[in-house]
Design an enzyme around this catalytic site. Structure first.
Site, PDB file in Angstrom:
ATOM      1  N   PHE A  37     -39.240 -86.446 -26.644  1.00 29.31           N
ATOM      2  CA  PHE A  37     -40.124 -87.615 -26.566  1.00 29.31           C
ATOM      3  C   PHE A  37     -41.584 -87.252 -26.395  1.00 29.31           C
ATOM      4  CE2 PHE A  37     -36.665 -90.203 -26.466  1.00 29.31           C
ATOM      5  CZ  PHE A  37     -36.954 -91.518 -26.162  1.00 29.31           C
ATOM      6  N   ARG A  38     -41.798 -86.247 -25.555  1.00 27.06           N
ATOM      7  CA  ARG A  38     -43.175 -85.924 -25.199  1.00 27.06           C
ATOM      8  C   ARG A  38     -43.759 -84.812 -26.043  1.00 27.06           C
ATOM      9  NH1 ARG A  38     -40.281 -89.271 -21.773  1.00 27.06           N
ATOM     10  NH2 ARG A  38     -41.804 -90.712 -20.962  1.00 27.06           N
ATOM     11  N   ILE A 106     -31.538 -90.296 -23.130  1.00 30.50           N
ATOM     12  CA  ILE A 106     -30.903 -91.579 -23.414  1.00 30.50           C
ATOM     13  C   ILE A 106     -29.912 -91.430 -24.563  1.00 30.50           C
ATOM     14  CG2 ILE A 106     -32.823 -92.981 -22.567  1.00 30.50           C
ATOM     15  CD1 ILE A 106     -33.837 -93.166 -25.455  1.00 30.50           C
ATOM     16  N   HIS A 122     -33.384 -92.971 -17.262  1.00 35.35           N
ATOM     17  CA  HIS A 122     -34.231 -93.622 -18.271  1.00 35.35           C
ATOM     18  C   HIS A 122     -33.422 -94.538 -19.185  1.00 35.35           C
ATOM     19  CE1 HIS A 122     -37.691 -90.452 -17.823  1.00 35.35           C
ATOM     20  NE2 HIS A 122     -37.733 -91.384 -16.903  1.00 35.35           N
ATOM     21  N   CYS A 130     -29.491-109.242 -22.613  1.00 33.86           N
ATOM     22  CA  CYS A 130     -30.322-110.428 -22.778  1.00 33.86           C
ATOM     23  C   CYS A 130     -31.354-110.481 -21.669  1.00 33.86           C
ATOM     24  CB  CYS A 130     -29.442-111.673 -22.752  1.00 33.86           C
ATOM     25  SG  CYS A 130     -30.410-113.202 -22.775  1.00 33.86           S
ATOM     26  N   CYS A 155     -29.779-113.731 -28.074  1.00 38.17           N
ATOM     27  CA  CYS A 155     -28.504-113.810 -27.367  1.00 38.17           C
ATOM     28  C   CYS A 155     -27.668-114.968 -27.927  1.00 38.17           C
ATOM     29  CB  CYS A 155     -28.793-114.030 -25.884  1.00 38.17           C
ATOM     30  SG  CYS A 155     -27.353-114.307 -24.852  1.00 38.17           S
ATOM     31  N   ASN A 216     -36.116 -73.688 -17.866  1.00 35.24           N
ATOM     32  CA  ASN A 216     -36.994 -74.404 -18.793  1.00 35.24           C
ATOM     33  C   ASN A 216     -37.878 -73.387 -19.511  1.00 35.24           C
ATOM     34  OD1 ASN A 216     -37.847 -77.037 -19.777  1.00 35.24           O
ATOM     35  ND2 ASN A 216     -39.826 -76.597 -18.842  1.00 35.24           N
TER      36      ASN A 216
HETATM   37 ZN   LIG Z   1     -28.616-114.715 -22.850  1.00 33.98          ZN
END
Ligand SMILES: [Zn+2]
Length: 251
Positions: A37-38, A106, A122, A130, A155, A216
């Site tokens: 991501f970074r 994720i 995350h 919703c 929704c 790392n």
């Molecule tokens: Zn809803």
């Protein structure tokens, strides 16, 4: 101390720890083809700024932009496969060496590899929910609705706006973060894998554990208080550590 000794040292720290937790970042998933991501300028991130593409500002104010950009990146993780590191961590949990995995990722790869106790600080890309009534739906439903031009997707129960259950820039931290905090406080040892520890507030977690190991490729702000540092890819480092653990078990 020779580089070879550090793996043995980490194995010993794991063996002597009553409770070990692992904190993983993007570096553990790059071997599964998921861009960091970074680290803009690579692959998917070339044409957009992830801080913007995955922000609540764009999600709520410019949903077309969000669903045409950031959302596609989230969906692109669906088919990724776990790599050696994910499988080693799942095995270490099964063998009782580690208590849980806290992940900034994720991509669902820890669960795909078989890890049971995973805190996704995350969020994750399996579901959406919703924003009005809180109903949770598979992310596939959002994908279907978006592909039919329903942007933002709504929704079916209350017509509220559906959004992915990923923590975006501008979002509050999820419940998993509080659980991860308690888990870190309660631990003897934290092993950070593939995170540069630059993203707040997750980067505070290593300070809560009594002992710290960092695997790392680049420096992190917590290096100075680490018991051991390994500058290597997650897969190589973990394979070597596990060899020492196995040797200890047999001996
Ligand atoms: Zn809803």
């Amino acid at each position: 101390m020779g580089q070879e000794d550090v793996y043995e040292k980490v194995a010993r720290l794991i063996e002597n720890s009553k409770k070990t937790v692992v904190l993983t970042g993007a570096g553990i998933s790059t071997e599964s083809g998921i861009p960091d991501f970074r680290s803009p300028g690579t692959g998917l991130w070339e044409k957009m700024d992830p801080m913007e593409a995955l922000s609540t500002r764009v999600l709520y104010n410019d949903p077309k932009k969000f669903y045409n950009n950031g959302f596609k990146i989230l969906l692109s993780m669906k088919d990724a496969k776990p790599n050696k590191s994910h499988y080693i961590l799942a095995q270490l949990e099964q063998d009782g060496f580690i208590s849980s995995v806290i992940t900034q990722n994720i991509d669902n790869l820890h669960q795909k590899a078989g890890s049971k106790k995973v805190y996704e600080v995350h969020g994750q890309t399996r579901t959406g929910s919703c924003t009005n009534c809180g109903t949770v739906v598979p992310i596939d439903l959002l994908e279907v609705k978006v592909s039919k031009g329903e942007i933002p997707p709504k929704c079916d129960k209350c017509n509220g706006i559906l959004r992915p259950d990923v923590v975006m820039f501008g979002d509050q931290m999820p419940e998993d973060f509080e659980k991860a905090w308690l888990e870190a406080e309660d631990s003897d040892l934290m092993i950070v894998i593939g995170s540069s520890l630059t993203v707040s507030p997750v980067n505070f977690l290593p300070r809560l554990s009594k002992h710290l190991v960092i695997i790392n490729k680049s420096e992190t702000p917590e290096d100075r208080r680490a018991d051991a540092i390994i500058r290597e890819s997650a897969g190589e480092a973990l394979s070597k550590i596990v060899r020492y653990l196995k040797a200890a078990q047999q001996g």
